[in-house]
Design an enzyme around this catalytic site. Structure first.
Site, short mmCIF file in Angstrom:
data_model
loop_
_atom_site.label_atom_id
_atom_site.label_comp_id
_atom_site.label_asym_id
_atom_site.label_seq_id
_atom_site.Cartn_x
_atom_site.Cartn_y
_atom_site.Cartn_z
N LYS A 20 0.69 -1.26 -0.06
CA LYS A 20 -0.29 -0.02 -0.13
C LYS A 20 0.92 1.18 -0.09
O LYS A 20 0.66 2.08 -0.86
CB LYS A 20 -1.04 0.04 1.37
CG LYS A 20 -2.10 -1.16 1.37
CD LYS A 20 -2.80 -0.81 2.44
CE LYS A 20 -2.12 -0.62 3.78
NZ LYS A 20 -1.76 -2.15 4.42
N ARG A 95 -9.68 1.32 8.43
CA ARG A 95 -9.54 -0.27 8.71
C ARG A 95 -10.71 -1.06 9.56
O ARG A 95 -10.45 -2.05 9.77
CB ARG A 95 -8.10 -0.03 9.73
CG ARG A 95 -6.78 -0.40 8.89
CD ARG A 95 -5.75 -0.37 10.30
NE ARG A 95 -4.39 -1.15 9.87
CZ ARG A 95 -3.42 -0.41 9.24
NH1 ARG A 95 -3.60 0.84 9.00
NH2 ARG A 95 -2.28 -1.00 9.08
N ARG A 134 11.47 -6.43 5.18
CA ARG A 134 11.19 -5.07 4.92
C ARG A 134 12.10 -4.04 5.70
O ARG A 134 12.26 -4.44 6.85
CB ARG A 134 9.90 -4.55 4.98
CG ARG A 134 9.50 -3.48 5.08
CD ARG A 134 8.04 -3.04 4.58
NE ARG A 134 7.24 -2.87 6.02
CZ ARG A 134 5.71 -2.68 5.57
NH1 ARG A 134 5.31 -2.24 4.50
NH2 ARG A 134 4.98 -2.45 6.99
N ARG A 167 10.97 -2.27 11.24
CA ARG A 167 9.84 -1.89 12.19
C ARG A 167 9.81 -2.70 13.29
O ARG A 167 9.75 -4.06 12.73
CB ARG A 167 8.67 -1.38 11.26
CG ARG A 167 8.56 -0.08 10.97
CD ARG A 167 7.52 0.10 9.94
NE ARG A 167 6.46 -0.47 10.41
CZ ARG A 167 5.21 -0.38 9.69
NH1 ARG A 167 5.03 0.26 8.49
NH2 ARG A 167 3.98 -0.68 10.10
N ARG A 178 -1.02 -8.88 13.28
CA ARG A 178 -1.70 -7.69 12.28
C ARG A 178 -2.44 -8.36 11.26
O ARG A 178 -3.34 -7.94 10.98
CB ARG A 178 -0.56 -7.03 11.76
CG ARG A 178 0.39 -6.01 12.77
CD ARG A 178 1.55 -5.65 12.26
NE ARG A 178 1.37 -4.46 11.04
CZ ARG A 178 2.36 -4.11 10.28
NH1 ARG A 178 3.55 -4.71 10.45
NH2 ARG A 178 2.19 -3.31 9.21
#
Ligand code: AMP
Length: 222
Positions: A20, A95, A134, A167, A178
């Protein structure tokens, strides 16, 4: 399907790691509309240790959603700003169904409605692989993948020149939560927007440029 014209009020939806943020950064430049990422706003507040940041961090570090009343208030303020008069691209908001309803109400008060909701589809195993590799820039939020989209200089943001970070919420146990939260709370938005006839379904696997191209084509900007 889309209203057309230059005004573009868009949302990009998808599980964590669907791409996203990457697509939103590209599209916002191309379409010249602000990219509003609730995750980025929260992370900045956390870095600056504001009251919002302290509150949000309690949820984010566990992979839980920040409560709707906090998030909706924040987004209402943000989309009321001058730069959103010609459109916006929301990334990470809404969300929950309650957030989507609140967004409809906020836009309706301004005589507006969403033009399109881009849903990126990516299977869970691809997501896990993406998030564990990531790395993100703590300053500009740009994301890299150590294997498929590495920075020019190892460990450093191409744009800001500062060290990249992994992160905390991109670590495996938090990712699993998540994803669970995504399927429970956010996935129902697919039907919500399908019913409104504004859902744009996109395969989120493959090369970043190819995905961007298919989104632009559907938006009539290809
Ligand atoms: P993101 O960068 O979009 O993955 O967001 C990181 C984290 O911020 C999420 O896992 C949530 O804890 C929180 N967050 C971001 N956007 C929202 C939202 N719309 N509602 C609730 N929590 C959010």
């Amino acid at each position: 399907m889309l209203r057309g014209g230059d005004l573009m009020y868009l949302v990009i939806l998808g599980p964590p790691g669907a791409g996203k943020g990457t697509q939103a950064k590209f599209l916002s430049e191309k379409l010249n509309i602000p990219h509003i990422s609730t995750g980025d706003i929260f992370r900045e507040a956390i870095r600056e240790k504001t009251p919002l940041g302290v509150k949000a961090n309690r949820y984010i570090e566990k992979g839980e959603l920040v409560p709707d009343e906090v998030t909706v208030g924040m987004i209402k303020e943000r989309i009321g700003r001058e730069d959103c008069q010609k459109g916006f691209l929301l990334d990470g908001f809404p969300r929950t169904v309650a957030q989507a309803e609140a967004l409809e109400k906020i836009l309706k008060e301004k005589g507006l409605s969403l033009d399109g909701v881009i849903a990126l589809y990516v299977p869970d195993e691809v997501i896990l692989e993406r998030l564990t590799f990531r790395r993100s820039c703590p300053q500009c939020g740009r994301v890299y993948h150590l294997k498929y989209n590495p920075p020019l200089k190892e460990g450093v943001c191409d744009k800001c020149g500062i060290p990249l970070v992994h992160r905390e919420d991109d670590k495996e146990e938090v990712i699993m939560n998540r994803l669970k939260v995504y399927y429970e709370k956010t996935n129902p938005l697919i039907d919500f927007y399908k019913k409104r006839g504004i859902l744009i379904e996109i395969d989120g696997r493959g090369a970043i440029e190819e995905i961007a191209k298919s989104i632009l084509e559907v938006l009539g900007k290809g």
